[in-house]
Write a protein that holds these residues in place. Sequence first.
Motif, PDB file in Angstrom:
ATOM      1  N   SER A  75       0.838  -1.196   0.000  1.00  0.00           N
ATOM      2  CA  SER A  75       0.000   0.000   0.000  1.00  0.00           C
ATOM      3  C   SER A  75       0.873   1.247   0.000  1.00  0.00           C
ATOM      4  O   SER A  75       2.013   1.233   0.457  1.00  0.00           O
ATOM      5  N   PHE A  76       0.296   2.322  -0.520  1.00  0.00           N
ATOM      6  CA  PHE A  76       0.963   3.612  -0.597  1.00  0.00           C
ATOM      7  C   PHE A  76       0.011   4.678  -0.070  1.00  0.00           C
ATOM      8  O   PHE A  76      -1.172   4.679  -0.411  1.00  0.00           O
ATOM      9  N   LEU A  77       0.519   5.587   0.734  1.00  0.00           N
ATOM     10  CA  LEU A  77      -0.267   6.704   1.264  1.00  0.00           C
ATOM     11  C   LEU A  77       0.390   7.991   0.791  1.00  0.00           C
ATOM     12  O   LEU A  77       1.561   8.248   1.094  1.00  0.00           O
ATOM     13  N   HIS A  78      -0.351   8.810   0.034  1.00  0.00           N
ATOM     14  CA  HIS A  78       0.186  10.059  -0.499  1.00  0.00           C
ATOM     15  C   HIS A  78      -0.408  11.258   0.223  1.00  0.00           C
ATOM     16  O   HIS A  78      -1.613  11.448   0.243  1.00  0.00           O
ATOM     17  N   ASP A  79       0.454  12.057   0.803  1.00  0.00           N
ATOM     18  CA  ASP A  79       0.091  13.334   1.423  1.00  0.00           C
ATOM     19  C   ASP A  79      -1.039  13.192   2.450  1.00  0.00           C
ATOM     20  O   ASP A  79      -1.829  14.111   2.642  1.00  0.00           O
ATOM     21  N   GLY A  80      -1.132  12.038   3.074  1.00  0.00           N
ATOM     22  CA  GLY A  80      -2.134  11.824   4.116  1.00  0.00           C
ATOM     23  C   GLY A  80      -3.563  11.840   3.618  1.00  0.00           C
ATOM     24  O   GLY A  80      -4.490  11.882   4.412  1.00  0.00           O
ATOM     25  N   GLN A  81      -3.756  11.792   2.300  1.00  0.00           N
ATOM     26  CA  GLN A  81      -5.125  11.917   1.798  1.00  0.00           C
ATOM     27  C   GLN A  81      -5.538  10.861   0.784  1.00  0.00           C
ATOM     28  O   GLN A  81      -6.723  10.664   0.560  1.00  0.00           O
ATOM     29  N   ALA A  82      -4.608  10.196   0.143  1.00  0.00           N
ATOM     30  CA  ALA A  82      -4.965   9.175  -0.842  1.00  0.00           C
ATOM     31  C   ALA A  82      -4.267   7.875  -0.474  1.00  0.00           C
ATOM     32  O   ALA A  82      -3.078   7.855  -0.172  1.00  0.00           O
ATOM     33  N   ASN A  83      -5.013   6.777  -0.501  1.00  0.00           N
ATOM     34  CA  ASN A  83      -4.490   5.462  -0.144  1.00  0.00           C
ATOM     35  C   ASN A  83      -4.681   4.537  -1.336  1.00  0.00           C
ATOM     36  O   ASN A  83      -5.766   4.440  -1.895  1.00  0.00           O
ATOM     37  N   PHE A  84      -3.598   3.858  -1.737  1.00  0.00           N
ATOM     38  CA  PHE A  84      -3.611   3.007  -2.918  1.00  0.00           C
ATOM     39  C   PHE A  84      -3.055   1.645  -2.511  1.00  0.00           C
ATOM     40  O   PHE A  84      -1.905   1.548  -2.103  1.00  0.00           O
ATOM     41  N   VAL A  85      -3.869   0.606  -2.582  1.00  0.00           N
ATOM     42  CA  VAL A  85      -3.485  -0.722  -2.115  1.00  0.00           C
ATOM     43  C   VAL A  85      -3.565  -1.707  -3.276  1.00  0.00           C
ATOM     44  O   VAL A  85      -4.540  -1.702  -4.035  1.00  0.00           O
ATOM     45  N   LEU A  86      -2.532  -2.562  -3.390  1.00  0.00           N
ATOM     46  CA  LEU A  86      -2.506  -3.578  -4.435  1.00  0.00           C
ATOM     47  C   LEU A  86      -2.379  -4.967  -3.822  1.00  0.00           C
ATOM     48  O   LEU A  86      -1.581  -5.167  -2.909  1.00  0.00           O
ATOM     49  N   PHE A  87      -3.161  -5.906  -4.332  1.00  0.00           N
ATOM     50  CA  PHE A  87      -3.032  -7.322  -4.000  1.00  0.00           C
ATOM     51  C   PHE A  87      -2.422  -7.981  -5.228  1.00  0.00           C
ATOM     52  O   PHE A  87      -3.083  -8.095  -6.264  1.00  0.00           O
ATOM     53  N   LEU A  88      -1.151  -8.399  -5.127  1.00  0.00           N
ATOM     54  CA  LEU A  88      -0.451  -9.014  -6.249  1.00  0.00           C
ATOM     55  C   LEU A  88      -0.735 -10.513  -6.244  1.00  0.00           C
ATOM     56  O   LEU A  88      -0.337 -11.219  -5.311  1.00  0.00           O
ATOM     57  N   PRO A  89      -1.433 -11.019  -7.262  1.00  0.00           N
ATOM     58  CA  PRO A  89      -1.827 -12.427  -7.250  1.00  0.00           C
ATOM     59  C   PRO A  89      -0.625 -13.363  -7.184  1.00  0.00           C
ATOM     60  O   PRO A  89       0.241 -13.339  -8.054  1.00  0.00           O
ATOM     61  N   GLY A  90      -0.548 -14.120  -6.119  1.00  0.00           N
ATOM     62  CA  GLY A  90       0.546 -15.063  -5.922  1.00  0.00           C
ATOM     63  C   GLY A  90       1.901 -14.388  -5.779  1.00  0.00           C
ATOM     64  O   GLY A  90       2.918 -15.051  -5.851  1.00  0.00           O
ATOM     65  N   GLY A  91       1.906 -13.072  -5.583  1.00  0.00           N
ATOM     66  CA  GLY A  91       3.159 -12.342  -5.461  1.00  0.00           C
ATOM     67  C   GLY A  91       3.906 -12.220  -6.774  1.00  0.00           C
ATOM     68  O   GLY A  91       5.102 -11.923  -6.788  1.00  0.00           O
ATOM     69  N   ALA A  92       3.215 -12.443  -7.901  1.00  0.00           N
ATOM     70  CA  ALA A  92       3.852 -12.417  -9.221  1.00  0.00           C
ATOM     71  C   ALA A  92       4.518 -11.063  -9.485  1.00  0.00           C
ATOM     72  O   ALA A  92       3.978 -10.025  -9.112  1.00  0.00           O
ATOM     73  N   THR A  96      -1.751  -8.217 -13.331  1.00  0.00           N
ATOM     74  CA  THR A  96      -2.796  -7.255 -13.005  1.00  0.00           C
ATOM     75  C   THR A  96      -3.195  -7.489 -11.564  1.00  0.00           C
ATOM     76  O   THR A  96      -3.639  -8.583 -11.205  1.00  0.00           O
ATOM     77  N   ALA A  97      -3.013  -6.465 -10.751  1.00  0.00           N
ATOM     78  CA  ALA A  97      -3.336  -6.558  -9.332  1.00  0.00           C
ATOM     79  C   ALA A  97      -4.771  -6.113  -9.094  1.00  0.00           C
ATOM     80  O   ALA A  97      -5.344  -5.370  -9.886  1.00  0.00           O
ATOM     81  N   ALA A  98      -5.328  -6.553  -7.978  1.00  0.00           N
ATOM     82  CA  ALA A  98      -6.598  -6.016  -7.519  1.00  0.00           C
ATOM     83  C   ALA A  98      -6.270  -4.771  -6.711  1.00  0.00           C
ATOM     84  O   ALA A  98      -5.571  -4.839  -5.708  1.00  0.00           O
ATOM     85  N   GLY A  99      -6.734  -3.617  -7.183  1.00  0.00           N
ATOM     86  CA  GLY A  99      -6.448  -2.360  -6.502  1.00  0.00           C
ATOM     87  C   GLY A  99      -7.658  -1.845  -5.761  1.00  0.00           C
ATOM     88  O   GLY A  99      -8.794  -2.014  -6.209  1.00  0.00           O
ATOM     89  N   TRP A 100      -7.394  -1.238  -4.618  1.00  0.00           N
ATOM     90  CA  TRP A 100      -8.471  -0.599  -3.872  1.00  0.00           C
ATOM     91  C   TRP A 100      -7.901   0.527  -3.036  1.00  0.00           C
ATOM     92  O   TRP A 100      -6.705   0.621  -2.824  1.00  0.00           O
ATOM     93  N   GLY A 101      -8.756   1.395  -2.579  1.00  0.00           N
ATOM     94  CA  GLY A 101      -8.319   2.518  -1.753  1.00  0.00           C
ATOM     95  C   GLY A 101      -9.220   3.708  -1.945  1.00  0.00           C
ATOM     96  O   GLY A 101     -10.376   3.588  -2.324  1.00  0.00           O
ATOM     97  N   SER A 102      -8.663   4.876  -1.701  1.00  0.00           N
ATOM     98  CA  SER A 102      -9.385   6.122  -1.835  1.00  0.00           C
ATOM     99  C   SER A 102      -8.479   7.120  -2.524  1.00  0.00           C
ATOM    100  O   SER A 102      -7.377   7.400  -2.056  1.00  0.00           O
TER     101      SER A 102
END
Length: 160
Positions: A75-92, A96-102
């Motif tokens: 996951s990555f947090l930018h400037d305390g306001q945007a959160n970007f999370v990736l689930f890497l399938p099998g750690g490949a 294409t990751a499943a992304g979620w956040g705000s």
Amino acid sequence: MRWSMAHLGAAVATLLSAAPASALLVWQGDARIVSVTPACKGAASERRKIGEGTVLRSILRPRNLSDNGPDTRVSFLHDGQANFVLFLPGGAPTGTAAGWGSGHDAIIVANKGVPYGGFRLQPASPSAGTDFIELTGEIEDFMFIPGCTVRFSAGYTQRF
């Protein structure tokens, strides 16, 4: 009620701290943006721009360690306001990751396909005794910004 990134961050921190110490193996650190495409810098607000040298907080949960499951999560947090999370399938390292956040606009995104490539963990197979991990890679549509592709380099220390 509208949730801010502070609310989301506090909820995540509470969930992680409530888990037994042996349940999660988590590394925490900073990710530095090495290169970007022009779409990353196109935001009107300075707080929304992602450029070379931008530093983001980041959390890493490598796959198959303790209760981390079969997918690597970063996951990555930018400037305390945007959160970007990736689930890497099998750690490949590529896929294409499943992304979620705000995003910066506070719109919650769930299970969006996010192309990524060239992910490299060092050491390649961390263990519970690994103190420091490096991760590099490239992510498309970073922070859910269309056309924004970044390359990053991150360093993590194990969180106890």
